[in-house]
Every structure is written in C-alpha cells, then in structure tokens.
Design a protein around this motif. Structure first.
Motif, short mmCIF file in Angstrom:
data_model
loop_
_atom_site.label_atom_id
_atom_site.label_comp_id
_atom_site.label_asym_id
_atom_site.label_seq_id
_atom_site.Cartn_x
_atom_site.Cartn_y
_atom_site.Cartn_z
N ILE A 188 -18.26 -1.26 -6.62
CA ILE A 188 -17.37 -2.37 -6.23
C ILE A 188 -15.91 -1.92 -6.33
N ASP A 189 -15.23 -1.88 -5.19
CA ASP A 189 -13.90 -1.30 -5.12
C ASP A 189 -12.85 -2.04 -5.96
N SER A 190 -13.07 -3.33 -6.19
CA SER A 190 -12.04 -4.09 -6.89
C SER A 190 -12.07 -3.83 -8.40
N LEU A 191 -13.13 -3.20 -8.91
CA LEU A 191 -13.21 -2.95 -10.35
C LEU A 191 -12.41 -1.70 -10.74
N PRO A 192 -11.66 -1.77 -11.85
CA PRO A 192 -10.91 -0.60 -12.31
C PRO A 192 -11.82 0.61 -12.50
N LEU A 193 -13.06 0.39 -12.97
CA LEU A 193 -13.94 1.54 -13.23
C LEU A 193 -14.23 2.31 -11.95
N THR A 194 -14.39 1.60 -10.83
CA THR A 194 -14.62 2.28 -9.55
C THR A 194 -13.39 3.07 -9.13
N GLN A 195 -12.22 2.44 -9.31
CA GLN A 195 -10.98 3.12 -8.94
C GLN A 195 -10.79 4.38 -9.76
N GLU A 196 -11.11 4.32 -11.07
CA GLU A 196 -10.96 5.51 -11.92
C GLU A 196 -11.93 6.60 -11.50
N ARG A 197 -13.18 6.21 -11.20
CA ARG A 197 -14.16 7.22 -10.78
C ARG A 197 -13.68 7.92 -9.50
N SER A 198 -13.20 7.11 -8.55
CA SER A 198 -12.77 7.68 -7.27
C SER A 198 -11.55 8.58 -7.45
N LYS A 199 -10.64 8.15 -8.34
CA LYS A 199 -9.43 8.95 -8.59
C LYS A 199 -9.81 10.31 -9.18
N GLY A 200 -10.69 10.30 -10.19
CA GLY A 200 -11.13 11.54 -10.80
C GLY A 200 -11.78 12.46 -9.79
N PHE A 201 -12.59 11.85 -8.91
CA PHE A 201 -13.31 12.61 -7.89
C PHE A 201 -12.32 13.29 -6.94
N SER A 202 -11.37 12.51 -6.41
CA SER A 202 -10.46 13.11 -5.43
C SER A 202 -9.51 14.10 -6.10
N ASP A 203 -9.11 13.83 -7.37
CA ASP A 203 -8.25 14.79 -8.07
C ASP A 203 -8.94 16.14 -8.25
N ALA A 204 -10.21 16.08 -8.67
CA ALA A 204 -10.94 17.33 -8.91
C ALA A 204 -11.17 18.08 -7.60
N LEU A 205 -11.45 17.34 -6.52
CA LEU A 205 -11.64 18.01 -5.23
C LEU A 205 -10.33 18.63 -4.76
N ALA A 206 -9.22 17.90 -4.99
CA ALA A 206 -7.91 18.40 -4.55
C ALA A 206 -7.60 19.72 -5.24
N LYS A 207 -7.97 19.82 -6.52
CA LYS A 207 -7.71 21.05 -7.27
C LYS A 207 -8.38 22.24 -6.59
N ALA A 208 -9.53 21.97 -5.97
CA ALA A 208 -10.25 23.05 -5.29
C ALA A 208 -9.83 23.18 -3.82
N GLY A 209 -8.86 22.35 -3.41
CA GLY A 209 -8.39 22.41 -2.04
C GLY A 209 -9.24 21.59 -1.07
N PHE A 210 -10.07 20.69 -1.60
CA PHE A 210 -10.92 19.85 -0.75
C PHE A 210 -10.46 18.40 -0.78
N ALA A 211 -10.99 17.59 0.12
CA ALA A 211 -10.65 16.18 0.12
C ALA A 211 -11.89 15.34 0.42
N VAL A 212 -11.85 14.06 0.03
CA VAL A 212 -12.96 13.16 0.32
C VAL A 212 -12.94 12.81 1.80
N GLY A 213 -14.08 12.92 2.45
CA GLY A 213 -14.17 12.55 3.86
C GLY A 213 -14.60 11.11 4.01
N PRO A 214 -15.76 10.84 4.61
CA PRO A 214 -16.19 9.46 4.78
C PRO A 214 -16.47 8.80 3.43
N ARG A 215 -15.95 7.58 3.26
CA ARG A 215 -16.13 6.88 1.98
C ARG A 215 -16.50 5.43 2.26
#
Lengths: 348, 335
Positions: A188-215
């Motif tokens: 559920i996108d409106s929950l802070p927990l979802t936002q934190e999970r997504s942020k961690g995911f995209s941050d870690a991918l960015a470190k490797a030079g990748f990005a989230v595609g379809p979401r």
C-alpha cells in the motif's frame, strides 16, 4: 390463496435445504502445521523467576504475517512457566484498540506489549500506561514519542529494500547484465513502511548504477498482487528482476507469473513466508530469495517483556538493563541458507 | 418522450418506441467511441505491446470476474433494485470452496459449492426484498456485512491456498487457445444477453423495473421475479468467485473488495438507469472494458496508480455527461 402458501413453503424448504447442503460442503478446519517461531534463548535468563503478567494487544490477524505475530507471541509466552499472558482480541479499529489497552492497564498487568494498528493513534494510551508505571514494549509500528514506550522492537523497512536491491544488483552483475529492467510490486503506497521499502530498494539499485523500471502497488492481498502483476508483466515483455514487497500478496504475484508463463527473471520476495521459503528451497522457478521482515520479533518482544518484568538485562550484553530500541535484521534468505531460516517462516 | 416501459409480458419482442431504441444505440456508440479512443491512447503510448494478443488476453482475464458480477448487477438494476453485497458474496463463495475440507472432496464439489453459496446468498437477498418487503439497499447491506463476516470466520481471515490441482489446471488453462476465464465471461454474457433481450423473463425484468405496480396488474408475479433476479446476481458472484480463486490460486475474505462499486459504475456508464426499467448488457460490458483498459494503460506506462482512481471518477462523469448531450442534441431526453 393456497398456491401462494405452497410456493412459500417451497421457498422455505429450498432455503433450508440449500443451507444444509452448503454446510456439508465445508469445514473451517485449519491446515496450520508449521512450527511457531520461539526465541532461541539460553543461559541463566531462561531459569524461572518472578511471576510476570504480560498484556498483549495487536491488530486483527487478517493476513499471514499479522496472524504469525499473534501466534508467535502466544507460543513464546507458553514457553515460560513464570509468565501469565493476557491477550486481547485483535482489531483494526484504533478506537477499540485504545479501549483494550486501557482495560489491560486497569487490570494492572506488569508489562504491556502493543503492536498498534496505527502508531500515531495509540501513542497517547502508551503514555498513559507508562505514566501508570507499566513499561510498554512497542512492537513494530512505532509510537510518536519515546515517552510512550520503554522499548521499541521492530523490523527495518529501509534495510529490507536495501537488501533486496543489493541482492538483485549482485545477481545481475554476476550475469554481466548492464542495462537491466527491474520491476517492483509494492504494498500500500500510502503507508510509510512501503515508502521506506521502496526508498531502500531504489537507493541500493542506484549505488550499483541501476534503476527501478515498471512499478505497481498492490494492497497486501493475493487478489491485488495477482491483478497488479498481471498488468506489470504485460507492460514489460522482458524483465531481469522483480521485487515483491510482501509474501502474502506474493501468492497472487506467483499466480500471475505462472499464468503468463514467464521465467526469464530473478524474483525476490519480502517478509519470509513458509511458502516462499519452500519455493526458494525447491529452486524450480523464478523465486531465488526473500528478504526477512520476520514475525519472530513478536517472540522476542514477549521474551524481553518477561525480562523487563523481572528487571533482568540481556545475557552477553554488558548493560544492566534491556536496551531502549532493537531493530531486527532483514536477512536475505537464499537457497544456500534457507534451512537455517525455515523455523521463522510463517504460513501466508 | 418517456422511458421505455414494457408492460405486456406476452409480447413477442421488447416494445421500445423507435426513438428510444435510437437513443440507446446512440449511447452505446458514444461509449464504444470512448473505448476506441482509450485503445488509441494505449496503442500510441505503447505501440510495441498494447495491442498484442498477450496483452488483450491479460486485459480480458482481468475484466472477467468483475464483468460477470456486472452482468448480474445489470439485471438487478434494470429490475429497479441495487445489490451492495456482491463483493462479499464473491469473498464468501471463494472462501467456502477453498477451505480445507471442501478441497479434499475434489474440484466438482468446489465448483458446486461456489455456485450454490452464490445462488443461495442471492436468493436470500431476493426473498428478503420481495417477500420480506425490505428495501434492496438495506437487505443487501445486511448481506454485505454478514457474508463478509462469515467469510472471515470460515477462513480465519487467512488466505486459503488452492491445493486441489485439478481445479487450477482446468480454470487456469486454455480451450482452443483461449483462456477458460474468457470463455466463461463470454458464456455468462451471452446467456445474460439472450435472457434479457430474447425471453419473457427479460421483458418482465424491464417491466418490473419500469413500473412494478403496472407489471403486477399485467399479471407478472413481481415478487417471485424479483427474488429470481437477485438469485441470478448471486449466481454470477459464485461464478466470479471461481474466476478469482483460479486467478489468485487462493480464496480470501478480502476477495471481491469494492466489486459492488466497480460493478455499479460499469452498469451506470453503460447507460442503464439506476431507477430501473431501462438498460443494456452491451453497455455494461463496454463499461467494464473501459475501466480495465484505463488500468492497463496506467501500468503499461508506469504511471502512479493513485491517479488511476481519479481518472476513473472523471470517466464516470464524462461518460454520463456525454450520453446526455448526444441524446439532447437529437432533441430527446435521456436521463
């Protein structure tokens, strides 16, 4: 009108007959056979001590993870001969949950373990308990102020995303994929927990030079997981990796992947259900890992509540007292280490 | 110009005045226009994947369950009623068929359970409304709450995974290269269309919704008819539950959430009058497809899903306004 009466009679008997037939068709017999996670524990702290009454309040056990939280808490309490466990009926109505916690305060329990449906909404009643001299263990969803709890124990949503992202990045790098398409099925996108999970995911991918595609975002149910994933898979004819935030909605996500007949990508789950662990172990499909957000934290909360009630510290730590906050680790469960984690896998 | 009210149950065909027919056709053309425009948008934004066979199949399978529920809802609304309980009935039927003991009796028992639970709930609605004289809004609201509660009780609020492989293999499979779910949607729609437009039962449904008292005077057993109409809606929910369970490989008390609103929205933008007496199943089907295509376009282009709901609202208003202005330009009244 005799014909009308007869018709009424027929309607009545049809209804009764249907009900009887239907009743014969089902049973609410439970299929739960998996073990409940219980804190390992050893050393002197496991010796029986002073009697402690622990009050417990949590939301309704309306999906696997939440059901496991309540079940684990109870199983852990049953392990101790010196613990009296008082659990209230789970509810998703914050007003009712406040009332339940107030009842436990009035009952003068020694320690309270509260998993609030909404941390902000339950903060005041947490303070009320602390003011009444009852230490509160705030489980998972955090209260607004430390004044409302003695100890917070919960999972690490950001780290969950980071670990999922890092695992996926390492897998893709090992395959020398330079421009990968990485999908994400969030909760559920409106929950802070979802936002934190997504942020961690995209941050870690960015470190490797990748990005989230379809979401896409689903709502933690298998139906929503199936619908959103069916669409996502259509929008991306080729995927290299997919992270699904929640193993309960994962049942639907897997059904959609199955219907689409897709297997070209690596999938990572979230939370750590028994179901996903079995798939990881079998290693016959797309699921290669899941990042833990383990309901074993409920077992730990009860074990710590007992120690708080007996004014003991944690063995192996130099502190005299239980710490003020404990964050559980979102380990990555893969085929290599799955056997070690099966005991905390919960039924979705 | 007044609304179509078919009072003679013995007449061979629906006796809509020619002007009325034209209005309905106009509305359907407008709706079809909206669907075509959406498809053009979908194709323009994702020419590589939108109109592929796989994507169309995905969209139709997504539309299947809500489409079947909407067929039942169309009958109910044309007869002058409303059914708020469809989502809960889908949940209850799905949970009933997936609880452990039911599955151990095999796929046939599972299917029968879903259909009977759906039909049973629908008939209870119908009997309460027609013989108990409880207004549809209240009777189905009560069913909404109690069916959901029963579904939660049966499932222990947990997702019940399908272990019966025969069921999954059949309902998740294809027949002649077309998914079983799409066949089911087509079959329910075809049967519904024939029942509504080519049989006495259908004409009576219009008549009861148009003017129940006149229908009674014309010799229609309005009460029995109403009960049957809700039974049809319930049966459709049972069929939809089969589809949802097949798709998600599980039954849960959260299944079917908001189906009542989605179905009512599809029926209304399909040109069926909420006050009853007039409507079309083809319109409903286009309505369902419009929402499905919108959802697909959003995902295909990786757009924020929150906006999707706003778009849904705009489409409902736009479709209703469009229908009204096209009809007015022809110098007629369309409500």
């Amino acid at each position: 009108m005799p014909s009308l009466d007869r018709r009424r009679f027929l309607w009545g008997t049809t209804a009764v007959g249907t009900a009887a037939l239907l009743a014969g068709c089902t049973s609410n017999e439970s299929a739960n056979t998996a073990p409940n996670a219980v804190a390992g524990g050893s050393g002197q702290n496991t010796q029986p001590g002073k009697q402690v009454t622990i009050g417990f309040s949590a939301p309704a056990a309306d999906h696997g993870w939440m059901a496991a939280m309540t079940k684990n808490a109870k199983a852990q309490a049953d392990e101790f001969s010196d613990v009296t466990f008082k659990a209230t009926e789970g509810t998703n109505d914050v007003n009712q949950q406040i009332g339940q916690v107030e009842t436990l305060i009035n009952d003068k329990v020694d320690v309270l373990v509260v998993l609030p449906f909404d941390g902000k909404a339950l903060t005041e009643v947490g303070r009320q308990a602390m003011d009444a001299g009852i230490p509160v263990i705030n489980l998972d969803r955090v209260f607004d102020t430390p004044l409302a709890y003695r100890l917070w124990i919960g999972g690490d949503n950001y780290r969950m995303g980071v670990n999922a992202g890092e695992y996926i990045a390492s897998q893709l790098k090992a395959k020398n994929i330079t421009n990968p398409i990485i999908g994400e099925v969030a909760g559920i996108d409106s929950l802070p927990l979802t936002q934190e999970r997504s942020k961690g995911f995209s941050d870690a991918l960015a470190k490797a030079g990748f990005a989230v595609g379809p979401r896409v975002s689903a709502s933690f149910t298998s139906e929503s997981g199936e619908q959103q994933t069916a669409n996502l898979l259509q929008s991306a004819p080729k995927l290299d990796a997919l992270w699904n935030h929640d193993d309960d909605q994962g049942i639907g996500v897997m059904a959609a992947i199955d219907s689409a007949g897709r297997k070209e990508f690596v999938m990572v789950g979230g939370a750590g259900s028994r179901n996903m662990m079995d798939l990881i172990k079998a290693d016959s499909g797309v699921v290669k890992a899941t990042v833990l957000y383990s309901p074993s934290m409920a077992s730990s909360a009860i074990a710590l509540a007992r120690l708080l009630g007996q004014t003991k510290g944690i063995g192996d730590m130099a502190e005299h007292d239980i710490p003020a906050s404990i964050t559980t680790y979102s380990a990555v469960v893969t085929k290599e280490n799955v056997d070690q984690y099966l005991d905390v896998g919960f039924d979705s | 110009m007044t609304e179509a009210r078919v009072l003679d149950p013995k007449s061979a065909a629906p006796q809509e005045p020619p002007q009325q027919r034209r209005n309905l056709d106009l509305r359907l053309t407008g709706l079809l226009g909206v669907l075509v425009v959406l498809c053009v948008v979908g194709y323009a934004t994702r020419p590589d994947s939108f109109l592929t066979e796989a994507n169309i199949s995905t969209m139709l399978r997504l539309a299947a369950a809500i489409g079947v529920v909407s067929v039942g809802m169309t009958f109910v609304i044309i007869s002058g009623g409303i059914d708020l309980s469809v989502g809960s009935i889908v949940a209850l039927s799905g949970v009933w068929m997936t609880t452990v003991a039911t599955q151990s009796y095999g796929p046939v028992v599972m299917v029968l359970c879903a259909l009977l639970v759906g039909l049973g709930c629908g008939l209870v609605n119908g009997v309460l409304i027609s013989y108990g004289k409880i207004v549809p809004f209240i009777a189905t609201l009560a069913m909404y709450a109690s069916a959901k509660g029963l579904a939660e009780r049966l499932s222990g609020r947990r997702t019940q995974v399908v272990t019966e492989t025969g069921f999954s293999t059949f309902f998740r499979g294809d027949i002649l290269g077309v998914p079983v779910l799409i066949w089911m949607l087509a079959a329910v729609f075809a049967v519904g269309w024939v029942l509504l437009n080519r049989t006495t039962f259908g004409r009576r449904t219009f008549a009861v919704g148009g003017n129940a008292e006149a229908a009674r005077l014309a010799g229609i057993d309005v009460r029995r008819h109403t009960a049957l109409v809700y039974g049809i809606a319930g049966l459709c929910c049972g069929i939809a539950a089969l589809m949802v369970v097949a798709r998600t490989t599980s039954g849960a008390s959260t299944n079917g959430m908001f189906y009542e609103l989605d179905a009512i929205a599809a029926v209304v933008i399909g040109g069926t009058l909420l006050s009853g007496g007039r409507g079309s199943l083809i319109g409903t089907l286009i309505g369902v497809l419009i929402f499905t295509v919108v959802g697909n376009i959003f995902t295909q282009n990786n757009l924020d899903t929150d906006i999707q709901n706003i778009a849904k609202g705009v489409i409902i208003i736009a479709a209703v306004l469009l229908q009204r202005t096209t009809a007015r330009r022809r110098g007629t009244r369309a409500t």
